[in-house]
Motif scaffolding. Structure first.
Motif, PDB file in Angstrom:
ATOM      1  N   VAL A   1       0.832  -1.203   0.000  1.00 14.28           N
ATOM      2  CA  VAL A   1       0.000   0.000   0.000  1.00 14.28           C
ATOM      3  C   VAL A   1       0.865   1.250   0.000  1.00 14.28           C
ATOM      4  CG1 VAL A   1      -1.574   1.377   1.428  1.00 14.28           C
ATOM      5  CG2 VAL A   1      -2.048  -1.036   1.025  1.00 14.28           C
ATOM      6  N   PHE A   2       1.888   1.278   0.845  1.00 12.37           N
ATOM      7  CA  PHE A   2       2.743   2.461   0.936  1.00 12.37           C
ATOM      8  C   PHE A   2       3.406   2.769  -0.402  1.00 12.37           C
ATOM      9  CE2 PHE A   2       6.998   4.269   1.591  1.00 12.37           C
ATOM     10  CZ  PHE A   2       6.667   5.440   2.258  1.00 12.37           C
ATOM     11  N   PHE A   3       4.019   1.775  -1.012  1.00 14.23           N
ATOM     12  CA  PHE A   3       4.760   2.029  -2.249  1.00 14.23           C
ATOM     13  C   PHE A   3       3.836   2.218  -3.450  1.00 14.23           C
ATOM     14  CE2 PHE A   3       8.256   0.179   0.245  1.00 14.23           C
ATOM     15  CZ  PHE A   3       9.241   1.119  -0.027  1.00 14.23           C
ATOM     16  N   VAL A   4       2.695   1.537  -3.469  1.00 12.59           N
ATOM     17  CA  VAL A   4       1.748   1.763  -4.566  1.00 12.59           C
ATOM     18  C   VAL A   4       1.243   3.196  -4.539  1.00 12.59           C
ATOM     19  CG1 VAL A   4      -0.581   1.229  -5.379  1.00 12.59           C
ATOM     20  CG2 VAL A   4       1.011  -0.612  -4.898  1.00 12.59           C
ATOM     21  N   LEU A   5       0.889   3.712  -3.372  1.00 10.45           N
ATOM     22  CA  LEU A   5       0.421   5.095  -3.278  1.00 10.45           C
ATOM     23  C   LEU A   5       1.541   6.081  -3.619  1.00 10.45           C
ATOM     24  CD1 LEU A   5      -1.814   5.055  -0.069  1.00 10.45           C
ATOM     25  CD2 LEU A   5      -2.491   4.819  -2.453  1.00 10.45           C
ATOM     26  N   LEU A   6       2.761   5.796  -3.183  1.00 14.70           N
ATOM     27  CA  LEU A   6       3.886   6.690  -3.473  1.00 14.70           C
ATOM     28  C   LEU A   6       4.167   6.740  -4.971  1.00 14.70           C
ATOM     29  CD1 LEU A   6       6.222   8.490  -2.479  1.00 14.70           C
ATOM     30  CD2 LEU A   6       7.592   6.390  -2.249  1.00 14.70           C
ATOM     31  N   PHE A   7       4.299   5.574  -5.589  1.00 15.80           N
ATOM     32  CA  PHE A   7       4.626   5.537  -7.016  1.00 15.80           C
ATOM     33  C   PHE A   7       3.462   6.034  -7.869  1.00 15.80           C
ATOM     34  CE2 PHE A   7       7.666   1.834  -5.969  1.00 15.80           C
ATOM     35  CZ  PHE A   7       8.647   2.743  -5.589  1.00 15.80           C
ATOM     36  N   ALA A   8       2.229   5.692  -7.482  1.00 16.44           N
ATOM     37  CA  ALA A   8       1.071   6.129  -8.262  1.00 16.44           C
ATOM     38  C   ALA A   8       0.907   7.644  -8.200  1.00 16.44           C
ATOM     39  CB  ALA A   8      -0.192   5.432  -7.761  1.00 16.44           C
ATOM     40  N   SER A   9       1.126   8.236  -7.018  1.00 14.24           N
ATOM     41  CA  SER A   9       1.008   9.689  -6.908  1.00 14.24           C
ATOM     42  C   SER A   9       2.120  10.396  -7.672  1.00 14.24           C
ATOM     43  CB  SER A   9       1.027  10.100  -5.430  1.00 14.24           C
ATOM     44  OG  SER A   9       2.219   9.656  -4.796  1.00 14.24           O
ATOM     45  N   MET A  10       3.332   9.854  -7.645  1.00 14.95           N
ATOM     46  CA  MET A  10       4.426  10.442  -8.414  1.00 14.95           C
ATOM     47  C   MET A  10       4.158  10.360  -9.907  1.00 14.95           C
ATOM     48  SD  MET A  10       7.882   9.192  -6.442  1.00 14.95           S
ATOM     49  CE  MET A  10       8.390   9.930  -4.880  1.00 14.95           C
ATOM     50  N   ALA A  11       3.749   9.182 -10.380  1.00 16.02           N
ATOM     51  CA  ALA A  11       3.462   9.021 -11.802  1.00 16.02           C
ATOM     52  C   ALA A  11       2.255   9.855 -12.216  1.00 16.02           C
ATOM     53  CB  ALA A  11       3.219   7.544 -12.122  1.00 16.02           C
ATOM     54  N   GLY A  12       1.225   9.887 -11.359  1.00 19.21           N
ATOM     55  CA  GLY A  12       0.058  10.704 -11.673  1.00 19.21           C
ATOM     56  C   GLY A  12       0.388  12.177 -11.745  1.00 19.21           C
ATOM     57  N   TYR A  13       1.265  12.630 -10.858  1.00 24.61           N
ATOM     58  CA  TYR A  13       1.700  14.033 -10.896  1.00 24.61           C
ATOM     59  C   TYR A  13       2.472  14.334 -12.182  1.00 24.61           C
ATOM     60  CZ  TYR A  13       4.390  18.220  -9.647  1.00 24.61           C
ATOM     61  OH  TYR A  13       4.971  19.463  -9.654  1.00 24.61           O
ATOM     62  N   GLY A  14       3.331  13.406 -12.581  1.00 29.10           N
ATOM     63  CA  GLY A  14       4.085  13.607 -13.812  1.00 29.10           C
ATOM     64  C   GLY A  14       3.193  13.643 -15.039  1.00 29.10           C
ATOM     65  N   PHE A  15       2.246  12.715 -15.127  1.00 28.88           N
ATOM     66  CA  PHE A  15       1.350  12.673 -16.282  1.00 28.88           C
ATOM     67  C   PHE A  15       0.372  13.846 -16.287  1.00 28.88           C
ATOM     68  CE2 PHE A  15       2.224   7.955 -16.479  1.00 28.88           C
ATOM     69  CZ  PHE A  15       2.845   8.000 -17.718  1.00 28.88           C
ATOM     70  N   ALA A  16       0.022  14.361 -15.116  1.00 28.00           N
ATOM     71  CA  ALA A  16      -0.984  15.424 -15.045  1.00 28.00           C
ATOM     72  C   ALA A  16      -0.399  16.816 -15.223  1.00 28.00           C
ATOM     73  CB  ALA A  16      -1.727  15.340 -13.705  1.00 28.00           C
ATOM     74  N   LYS A  17       0.790  17.068 -14.671  1.00 31.85           N
ATOM     75  CA  LYS A  17       1.299  18.442 -14.606  1.00 31.85           C
ATOM     76  C   LYS A  17       2.598  18.671 -15.373  1.00 31.85           C
ATOM     77  CE  LYS A  17      -2.046  19.842 -12.015  1.00 31.85           C
ATOM     78  NZ  LYS A  17      -3.058  20.758 -12.594  1.00 31.85           N
ATOM     79  N   LYS A  18       3.246  17.646 -15.851  1.00 32.88           N
ATOM     80  CA  LYS A  18       4.494  17.824 -16.564  1.00 32.88           C
ATOM     81  C   LYS A  18       4.250  17.787 -18.076  1.00 32.88           C
ATOM     82  CE  LYS A  18       6.833  18.244 -12.874  1.00 32.88           C
ATOM     83  NZ  LYS A  18       7.366  19.563 -12.517  1.00 32.88           N
ATOM     84  N   ARG A  19       4.955  18.651 -18.796  1.00 31.10           N
ATOM     85  CA  ARG A  19       4.834  18.709 -20.247  1.00 31.10           C
ATOM     86  C   ARG A  19       6.100  18.130 -20.872  1.00 31.10           C
ATOM     87  NH1 ARG A  19       0.711  19.637 -18.302  1.00 31.10           N
ATOM     88  NH2 ARG A  19      -0.742  21.381 -18.631  1.00 31.10           N
ATOM     89  N   PHE A  20       5.973  17.029 -21.594  1.00 32.52           N
ATOM     90  CA  PHE A  20       7.116  16.434 -22.277  1.00 32.52           C
ATOM     91  C   PHE A  20       6.619  15.717 -23.529  1.00 32.52           C
ATOM     92  CE2 PHE A  20       5.643  13.613 -18.900  1.00 32.52           C
ATOM     93  CZ  PHE A  20       5.466  12.399 -19.560  1.00 32.52           C
ATOM     94  N   ARG A  21       7.508  15.501 -24.451  1.00 29.82           N
ATOM     95  CA  ARG A  21       7.167  14.920 -25.738  1.00 29.82           C
ATOM     96  C   ARG A  21       6.687  13.469 -25.560  1.00 29.82           C
ATOM     97  NH1 ARG A  21       8.651  16.470 -30.807  1.00 29.82           N
ATOM     98  NH2 ARG A  21      10.161  17.938 -29.887  1.00 29.82           N
ATOM     99  N   GLY A  22       5.559  13.175 -26.170  1.00 28.40           N
ATOM    100  CA  GLY A  22       5.031  11.818 -26.104  1.00 28.40           C
ATOM    101  C   GLY A  22       4.311  11.486 -24.817  1.00 28.40           C
ATOM    102  N   ARG A  23       3.932  12.508 -24.051  1.00 31.21           N
ATOM    103  CA  ARG A  23       3.303  12.249 -22.757  1.00 31.21           C
ATOM    104  C   ARG A  23       1.996  11.469 -22.912  1.00 31.21           C
ATOM    105  NH1 ARG A  23       0.573  16.939 -19.153  1.00 31.21           N
ATOM    106  NH2 ARG A  23      -0.720  16.927 -21.021  1.00 31.21           N
ATOM    107  N   GLU A  24       1.113  11.920 -23.807  1.00 24.76           N
ATOM    108  CA  GLU A  24      -0.183  11.274 -23.966  1.00 24.76           C
ATOM    109  C   GLU A  24      -0.033   9.860 -24.513  1.00 24.76           C
ATOM    110  OE1 GLU A  24      -3.038  12.391 -22.913  1.00 24.76           O
ATOM    111  OE2 GLU A  24      -2.046  14.184 -22.135  1.00 24.76           O
ATOM    112  N   VAL A  25       0.875   9.690 -25.474  1.00 22.22           N
ATOM    113  CA  VAL A  25       1.090   8.350 -26.032  1.00 22.22           C
ATOM    114  C   VAL A  25       1.608   7.401 -24.959  1.00 22.22           C
ATOM    115  CG1 VAL A  25       2.404   7.011 -27.716  1.00 22.22           C
ATOM    116  CG2 VAL A  25       1.519   9.276 -28.333  1.00 22.22           C
ATOM    117  N   LEU A  26       2.567   7.863 -24.173  1.00 24.12           N
ATOM    118  CA  LEU A  26       3.118   7.035 -23.101  1.00 24.12           C
ATOM    119  C   LEU A  26       2.060   6.708 -22.068  1.00 24.12           C
ATOM    120  CD1 LEU A  26       5.613   5.717 -21.827  1.00 24.12           C
ATOM    121  CD2 LEU A  26       6.091   7.894 -20.707  1.00 24.12           C
TER     122      LEU A  26
END
Length: 310
Positions: free
Chosen positions: A118-143
């Motif tokens: 639970v601890f690591f799933v929430l940590l990694f999911a929140s980090m990845a969700g933050y990256g996909f939601a707020k970071k702009r990089f090439r190929g973000r939507e495709v990835l």
């Protein structure tokens, strides 16, 4: 000086936004009146409540049967429907399986498996969700959609390759071999991304202007605003791992690393009394009910907010 400014401005703004996310306790009289007008009356209300009561009885009956039959005296045959009558109840089966030493070990293994995951799933999911939601990089939507496409792959297709990898790494019958493949969850990442998308970009930009780094933005702004969805996901992930059977059955067959689900199944294979097996199932169910009672308020908030924002 920048840290002081960040704490006084950005964090206050985050706190205000968090307060805005809190459900309103007092509803306007107009909404209450509209809800009352839509409520069934007369025979419609009787039929509705009758159906709800019957559905509740049908849903709770297996739990009632499990509890009552687990409390029957040892040696008494379990016959239907006589065994469902609450008489001659005793906790001997619970004491017996607990004193054998197997149940405490299974309980500890399941707790380690569930809470660490639970601890690591929430940590990694929140980090990845933050990256996909707020970071702009090439190929973000495709990835992102390639990542989400993993949901369409049946788990049984990846089970054998996953086991082979863990086996080659020497992780069979170990805690890390049991936990490692479960640390990334696609559904959790998707929900976190959907939730974080609704957080205003102005808070992040203001924090950057004040000199806050990515780690400070993530842990002092994003995470506090995600408490409802984190509580919801935490409960779901806890349930998934606490009730997981197939992967622990494959990778953790040694008694020292067995979890509750595989341990109770082994009791059936060893022809243990049915009442003892049901007592083990009742012990396995108790932590789930306790977890839901503690997280029910946040769970409801997170479910409503993720449904509205998603």
């Amino acid at each position: 000086m920048s840290d002081v400014t960040t704490s006084s401005s950005v964090l206050d703004a985050g706190q205000i936004l968090a307060e805005d996310r809190e459900p309103k306790k007092a509803r306007p009289a107009k909404l209450v009146a509209e809800r009352d007008n839509l409520a069934p009356r007369g025979w419609a209300a009787v039929v509705q409540y009758t159906i709800l009561v019957l559905a509740g009885i049908v849903s709770l009956f297996p739990f009632y049967a499990m509890l009552i039959m687990s409390l029957r005296e040892p040696g008494v045959p379990l016959t239907f429907p006589d065994s469902l009558v609450p008489k001659d109840l005793t906790f001997q089966h619970y004491a017996q399986i607990w004193n054998t030493g197997k149940m405490p070990r299974w309980l500890m293994n399941t707790a380690i498996y569930s809470f660490v995951s639970v601890f690591f799933v929430l940590l990694f999911a929140s980090m990845a969700g933050y990256g996909f939601a707020k970071k702009r990089f090439r190929g973000r939507e495709v990835l992102f959609w390639m990542f989400i496409a993993m949901v369409m792959v049946p788990y049984h297709v990846t089970l054998i390759p996953q086991f082979m990898l863990i086996s080659k790494m020497g992780g069979v019958n170990t805690y890390w071999g049991l936990i490692l493949p479960t640390l990334v969850n696609v559904q959790a990442t998707f929900l976190m991304r959907q939730f974080i998308t609704s957080i205003p970009d102005e808070l992040i930009e203001a924090a950057k202007v004040d000199g806050a780094g990515e780690a400070r933005i993530f842990f002092t702004i994003i995470i506090p605003l995600c408490k409802p969805i984190l509580a919801t996901l935490g409960l779901f992930v806890f349930l998934w791992h606490w009730n997981d059977f197939l992967w622990p059955l494959v990778v953790a067959q040694h008694p020292d690393v067995q979890v509750l689900t595989t341990g109770v199944a082994r009791m059936l294979q060893e022809n243990a009394p049915l009442s003892s097996t049901l007592a083990g199932s009742a012990i396995a169910l108790a932590p789930i009910l306790i977890a839901y009672l503690f997280a029910s308020r946040h769970f409801t908030e997170g479910a409503i907010m993720s449904g509205v924002k998603g």
